[in-house]
Motif scaffolding. Sequence first.
Motif, PDB file in Angstrom:
ATOM      1  N   GLU A  74       0.871  -1.186   0.000  1.00  0.00           N
ATOM      2  CA  GLU A  74       0.000   0.000   0.000  1.00  0.00           C
ATOM      3  C   GLU A  74       0.901   1.226   0.000  1.00  0.00           C
ATOM      4  O   GLU A  74       1.712   1.430   0.903  1.00  0.00           O
ATOM      5  CB  GLU A  74      -0.873  -0.006   1.246  1.00  0.00           C
ATOM      6  CG  GLU A  74      -1.851   1.115   1.312  1.00  0.00           C
ATOM      7  CD  GLU A  74      -3.252   0.684   0.943  1.00  0.00           C
ATOM      8  OE1 GLU A  74      -4.081   1.549   0.737  1.00  0.00           O
ATOM      9  OE2 GLU A  74      -3.485  -0.525   0.880  1.00  0.00           O
ATOM     10  N   PRO A  76       0.923   5.360  -0.144  1.00  0.00           N
ATOM     11  CA  PRO A  76       0.067   6.543  -0.007  1.00  0.00           C
ATOM     12  C   PRO A  76      -0.029   7.309  -1.338  1.00  0.00           C
ATOM     13  O   PRO A  76       0.978   7.578  -1.989  1.00  0.00           O
ATOM     14  CB  PRO A  76       0.764   7.384   1.068  1.00  0.00           C
ATOM     15  CG  PRO A  76       1.608   6.414   1.822  1.00  0.00           C
ATOM     16  CD  PRO A  76       2.021   5.377   0.829  1.00  0.00           C
ATOM     17  N   GLY A  77      -1.257   7.603  -1.763  1.00  0.00           N
ATOM     18  CA  GLY A  77      -1.494   8.348  -2.989  1.00  0.00           C
ATOM     19  C   GLY A  77      -1.539   7.483  -4.245  1.00  0.00           C
ATOM     20  O   GLY A  77      -1.766   7.992  -5.344  1.00  0.00           O
ATOM     21  N   GLN A  78      -1.311   6.184  -4.108  1.00  0.00           N
ATOM     22  CA  GLN A  78      -1.267   5.286  -5.265  1.00  0.00           C
ATOM     23  C   GLN A  78      -2.608   5.252  -6.006  1.00  0.00           C
ATOM     24  O   GLN A  78      -2.631   5.321  -7.243  1.00  0.00           O
ATOM     25  CB  GLN A  78      -0.871   3.885  -4.816  1.00  0.00           C
ATOM     26  CG  GLN A  78      -0.818   2.888  -5.972  1.00  0.00           C
ATOM     27  CD  GLN A  78      -0.395   1.504  -5.507  1.00  0.00           C
ATOM     28  OE1 GLN A  78      -0.143   1.283  -4.336  1.00  0.00           O
ATOM     29  NE2 GLN A  78      -0.289   0.585  -6.430  1.00  0.00           N
ATOM     30  N   ALA A  80      -4.993   7.486  -6.238  1.00  0.00           N
ATOM     31  CA  ALA A  80      -5.212   8.723  -6.985  1.00  0.00           C
ATOM     32  C   ALA A  80      -4.308   8.786  -8.208  1.00  0.00           C
ATOM     33  O   ALA A  80      -4.732   9.208  -9.295  1.00  0.00           O
ATOM     34  CB  ALA A  80      -4.958   9.924  -6.069  1.00  0.00           C
ATOM     35  N   TRP A  81      -3.068   8.349  -8.061  1.00  0.00           N
ATOM     36  CA  TRP A  81      -2.123   8.389  -9.174  1.00  0.00           C
ATOM     37  C   TRP A  81      -2.543   7.434 -10.299  1.00  0.00           C
ATOM     38  O   TRP A  81      -2.395   7.737 -11.473  1.00  0.00           O
ATOM     39  CB  TRP A  81      -0.740   8.023  -8.655  1.00  0.00           C
ATOM     40  CG  TRP A  81       0.327   8.123  -9.698  1.00  0.00           C
ATOM     41  CD1 TRP A  81       0.914   9.266 -10.161  1.00  0.00           C
ATOM     42  CD2 TRP A  81       0.920   7.055 -10.421  1.00  0.00           C
ATOM     43  NE1 TRP A  81       1.844   8.962 -11.124  1.00  0.00           N
ATOM     44  CE2 TRP A  81       1.870   7.592 -11.291  1.00  0.00           C
ATOM     45  CE3 TRP A  81       0.754   5.666 -10.400  1.00  0.00           C
ATOM     46  CZ2 TRP A  81       2.646   6.831 -12.157  1.00  0.00           C
ATOM     47  CZ3 TRP A  81       1.513   4.904 -11.246  1.00  0.00           C
ATOM     48  CH2 TRP A  81       2.457   5.475 -12.103  1.00  0.00           C
TER      49      TRP A  81
END
Length: 83
Positions: A74, A76-78, A80-81
Amino acid sequence: GRYIASYADHFGLRKFLRLSTCVTSIHPCRSEEEEASGDSAWEVAWRSGTSEDAEQFDAVVVAKGHYDDPYTPEIPGQAAWLS
């Protein structure tokens, strides 16, 4: 599974395999100097059902199925990217 067993049977390799077997230990039988000169040996112990055994081999291939169940960390921000 069945693919490996079928492949081994087709090419006459079954006698070299121990399927459905749990390796319990692997130990070098030679010194580092002997191995460096190409004289290697390994003792492999395994369990199959209620039976346990060990044997020496010139080489060992570790094929433990590490990639059978891939691990995706996991980040962070994956999400959304990737969207």
